[in-house]
Write a protein that holds these residues in place. Structure first.
Motif, PDB file in Angstrom:
ATOM      1  N   LEU A 197      28.761 -30.534  80.344  1.00  0.00           N
ATOM      2  CA  LEU A 197      29.845 -29.558  80.369  1.00  0.00           C
ATOM      3  C   LEU A 197      31.035 -30.095  81.163  1.00  0.00           C
ATOM      4  O   LEU A 197      32.190 -29.891  80.780  1.00  0.00           O
ATOM      5  CB  LEU A 197      29.357 -28.248  80.975  1.00  0.00           C
ATOM      6  N   ALA A 198      30.761 -30.796  82.230  1.00  0.00           N
ATOM      7  CA  ALA A 198      31.848 -31.382  83.031  1.00  0.00           C
ATOM      8  C   ALA A 198      32.612 -32.423  82.229  1.00  0.00           C
ATOM      9  O   ALA A 198      33.840 -32.546  82.357  1.00  0.00           O
ATOM     10  CB  ALA A 198      31.277 -32.003  84.305  1.00  0.00           C
ATOM     11  N   SER A 199      31.910 -33.182  81.399  1.00  0.00           N
ATOM     12  CA  SER A 199      32.593 -34.203  80.593  1.00  0.00           C
ATOM     13  C   SER A 199      33.578 -33.569  79.633  1.00  0.00           C
ATOM     14  O   SER A 199      34.679 -34.096  79.413  1.00  0.00           O
ATOM     15  CB  SER A 199      31.566 -35.040  79.818  1.00  0.00           C
ATOM     16  N   LEU A 200      33.225 -32.419  79.084  1.00  0.00           N
ATOM     17  CA  LEU A 200      34.134 -31.733  78.169  1.00  0.00           C
ATOM     18  C   LEU A 200      35.338 -31.168  78.909  1.00  0.00           C
ATOM     19  O   LEU A 200      36.446 -31.114  78.363  1.00  0.00           O
ATOM     20  CB  LEU A 200      33.383 -30.629  77.417  1.00  0.00           C
ATOM     21  N   ILE A 201      35.124 -30.734  80.147  1.00  0.00           N
ATOM     22  CA  ILE A 201      36.254 -30.273  80.954  1.00  0.00           C
ATOM     23  C   ILE A 201      37.201 -31.442  81.218  1.00  0.00           C
ATOM     24  O   ILE A 201      38.423 -31.320  81.100  1.00  0.00           O
ATOM     25  CB  ILE A 201      35.767 -29.667  82.281  1.00  0.00           C
ATOM     26  N   HIS A 202      36.643 -32.606  81.560  1.00  0.00           N
ATOM     27  CA  HIS A 202      37.461 -33.793  81.813  1.00  0.00           C
ATOM     28  C   HIS A 202      38.260 -34.186  80.573  1.00  0.00           C
ATOM     29  O   HIS A 202      39.374 -34.691  80.670  1.00  0.00           O
ATOM     30  CB  HIS A 202      36.573 -34.972  82.233  1.00  0.00           C
ATOM     31  N   LEU A 203      37.676 -33.948  79.397  1.00  0.00           N
ATOM     32  CA  LEU A 203      38.342 -34.309  78.147  1.00  0.00           C
ATOM     33  C   LEU A 203      39.299 -33.234  77.665  1.00  0.00           C
ATOM     34  O   LEU A 203      39.929 -33.381  76.621  1.00  0.00           O
ATOM     35  CB  LEU A 203      37.297 -34.593  77.060  1.00  0.00           C
ATOM     36  N   GLY A 204      39.388 -32.130  78.404  1.00  0.00           N
ATOM     37  CA  GLY A 204      40.299 -31.063  78.023  1.00  0.00           C
ATOM     38  C   GLY A 204      39.800 -30.217  76.879  1.00  0.00           C
ATOM     39  O   GLY A 204      40.600 -29.634  76.135  1.00  0.00           O
ATOM     40  N   ASN A 205      38.483 -30.137  76.706  1.00  0.00           N
ATOM     41  CA  ASN A 205      37.899 -29.373  75.604  1.00  0.00           C
ATOM     42  C   ASN A 205      37.179 -28.145  76.127  1.00  0.00           C
ATOM     43  O   ASN A 205      35.982 -27.956  75.902  1.00  0.00           O
ATOM     44  CB  ASN A 205      36.919 -30.244  74.806  1.00  0.00           C
ATOM     45  N   ALA A 206      37.902 -27.278  76.820  1.00  0.00           N
ATOM     46  CA  ALA A 206      37.263 -26.101  77.413  1.00  0.00           C
ATOM     47  C   ALA A 206      36.550 -25.226  76.395  1.00  0.00           C
ATOM     48  O   ALA A 206      35.436 -24.755  76.658  1.00  0.00           O
ATOM     49  CB  ALA A 206      38.301 -25.290  78.179  1.00  0.00           C
ATOM     50  N   PRO A 207      37.128 -24.948  75.214  1.00  0.00           N
ATOM     51  CA  PRO A 207      36.392 -24.125  74.236  1.00  0.00           C
ATOM     52  C   PRO A 207      35.064 -24.747  73.848  1.00  0.00           C
ATOM     53  O   PRO A 207      34.078 -24.050  73.630  1.00  0.00           O
ATOM     54  CB  PRO A 207      37.352 -24.057  73.046  1.00  0.00           C
ATOM     55  N   GLU A 208      35.025 -26.085  73.757  1.00  0.00           N
ATOM     56  CA  GLU A 208      33.775 -26.748  73.389  1.00  0.00           C
ATOM     57  C   GLU A 208      32.728 -26.593  74.483  1.00  0.00           C
ATOM     58  O   GLU A 208      31.526 -26.658  74.223  1.00  0.00           O
ATOM     59  CB  GLU A 208      34.027 -28.235  73.103  1.00  0.00           C
ATOM     60  N   VAL A 209      33.183 -26.426  75.727  1.00  0.00           N
ATOM     61  CA  VAL A 209      32.227 -26.211  76.811  1.00  0.00           C
ATOM     62  C   VAL A 209      31.385 -24.985  76.514  1.00  0.00           C
ATOM     63  O   VAL A 209      30.157 -24.979  76.691  1.00  0.00           O
ATOM     64  CB  VAL A 209      32.968 -26.040  78.158  1.00  0.00           C
ATOM     65  N   MET A 210      32.040 -23.920  76.053  1.00  0.00           N
ATOM     66  CA  MET A 210      31.311 -22.697  75.717  1.00  0.00           C
ATOM     67  C   MET A 210      30.317 -22.944  74.592  1.00  0.00           C
ATOM     68  O   MET A 210      29.181 -22.475  74.619  1.00  0.00           O
ATOM     69  CB  MET A 210      32.300 -21.598  75.318  1.00  0.00           C
TER      70      MET A 210
END
Length: 460
Positions: free
Chosen positions: A390-403
């Motif tokens: 989940l942190a990797s997706l935040i770093h990549l700017g993909n917050a919706p994908e985190v969900m």
């Protein structure tokens, strides 16, 4: 691709594995694109930005623009549309903008039927060969000739193909089943540029129709008898439209103009469909440069294939592990995606990665998946990987994908338990992940648990 009544794929993954021998001399990338890249991973996700399935196609080599432009003027459909425009001259049309007696131009121009004439009329009007004003058709502003710039002719051709594909919603080929799956069929032929046998196309369309349309056995039996003949008629029409030709083996494949046009449509749909020249520049990059390019979205997924093929699996894995072991969660996530493409040949550097604090869990998981000996992962290790993912997706700017990723970790009420366990793992991004889940997760219970866990983590 657009203009298809079916949102699935021509071929089911399991069926294609049984049919793979029929792909002949198709490259490894072509096989991978058909067998793997067309499998949807997020079809049930409702998150913003997660609803569109993005496919990655193998790099293609396109003919030169001047060669393609010259070929446009030789397409039978284009030639007939020109003849129809010249025949029309100045003529009254119906309130719907159609010729009042379609049988007259069919007879005088040798067009086989009114359906073909309608396709020609749509192309002539939409591309500007014919202009309609106040119920009268006259010569339009477009005058096709070899003197036109290549860009203008290719722009015209792009419009022609869009008109053709639009007709799939209203009986283009004479086969409703082929029309329903036309876009997927063309995309699959694009991925396997050497061509596919008619038998493979028939089997793929049948399976896709059965799954997508929930067809009953009686319907499928009747369709299995009728479809081979219908497909031949459809391929003949697509040949007339300049999209399909026969390979040296006698298999249908896209023409150079077809490759160009299908790629344009794939790009419009947001898919990864690069040319060979576009991805060749990535072959000589170092691992750090490749990872950075992927994180910045300046490198398409196809670039990874080119990069991996330019070095041995062991050398590639060793470069990647070095980046991930000392990098951020975003870099680890990107590296992990690339490492998934490597087989057991990369075992040695992945086994060495078991000594790296930030990588050993990923390395152990990689080894387990390939049935290679590796340390067992505890529930706490799995939770650490969940936080890192989940942190990797935040770093990549993909917050919706985190969900989306979080919803896939555990079903239902277990999400609350996962959130509570996140505070017990030693990960530098735990609080950032919990804050995001607490602020944006759609399940109130999960959001509440995340906020509570974030407070607990801060107090430590």
């Amino acid at each position: 691709m657009a203009k298809s009544g079916n949102t699935g794929n021509v071929f089911d993954l399991g069926e294609l594995r049984r049919l793979v021998d029929e792909l002949g001399s198709g490259s490894r990338e072509a096989r991978a694109a058909v067998l793997d890249a067309t499998s949807p991973d997020d079809k049930d996700c409702d998150c913003a930005g997660c609803g569109t399935e993005v496919l990655s196609f193998p790099p293609v080599v396109l003919s030169a623009d001047d060669e393609l432009a010259a070929a446009v003027l030789r397409v039978p459909l284009v030639l007939d549309a020109q003849r129809l425009a010249a025949w029309t001259g100045t003529r009254e049309v119906t309130p719907e903008g159609l010729l009042p007696d379609p049988f007259l131009p069919c007879a005088e121009l040798g067009v086989p039927n009114p359906a073909r004439l309608h396709l020609l009329w749509v192309v002539a009007v939409n591309t500007g060969m014919v202009r309609i004003s106040r119920g009268v058709a006259t010569a339009g502003p477009l005058a096709l000739s070899a003197e036109l710039p290549s860009a203008a002719l290719l722009g015209f051709w792009d419009g022609v193909v869009m008109d053709v594909l639009d007709r799939a919603d209203d009986s283009l080929t004479g086969s409703s089943v082929v029309d329903d799956h036309l876009a997927e069929m063309l995309a699959t032929m694009y991925a396997v540029s050497d061509g596919l046998s008619p038998a493979t196309l028939v089997k793929g369309i049948l399976q896709s129709h059965e799954v997508a349309c929930e067809a009953r056995p009686a319907e499928m039996r009747a369709l299995a008898v009728a479809l081979p003949g219908e497909l031949q008629g459809a391929l003949s029409l697509l040949g007339y439209c300049g999209l399909i030709e026969l390979s040296g083996a006698g298999w249908p494949r896209l023409t150079p103009l077809g490759m160009w046009a299908v790629r344009q449509d794939l790009l419009r749909e947001g898919h990864d469909a690069p040319t060979g020249a576009e991805v060749a520049v990535f072959a000589d990059l170092g691992a750090a440069e490749l990872v950075e390019a992927i994180m910045k979205r300046s490198a398409a997924p196809s670039a990874v294939t080119v990069w991996l093929e330019s070095r041995s699996p062991e050398a590639a894995a060793r470069e990647l592990v070095k980046i991930a072991a000392s990098g951020t969660a975003g870099q680890r996530g990107t590296v992990g995606t690339i490492l998934e493409e490597l087989g057991p040949e990369a075992e040695v550097p992945l086994r060495e990665a078991l000594s790296e604090p930030a990588m050993w869990r990923y390395a152990a998981s990689w080894l387990h998946i390939r049935d290679l000996p590796a340390p067992a992962l505890t529930p706490a290790d799995s939770t650490w990987i969940a936080v890192d993912t989940l942190a990797s997706l935040i770093h990549l700017g993909n917050a919706p994908e985190v969900m989306c990723e979080f919803d896939m970790l555990e079903p239902g009420e277990d999400l609350v338990r996962v959130v509570e366990e996140m505070t017990s793992v030693d990960h530098p991004d735990t609080i950032a992940v919990l804050d995001l889940l607490g602020a944006h997760h759609s399940d109130a219970a999960v959001g509440k648990a995340a906020r509570k866990a974030a407070m607990k983590a801060r107090s430590r």
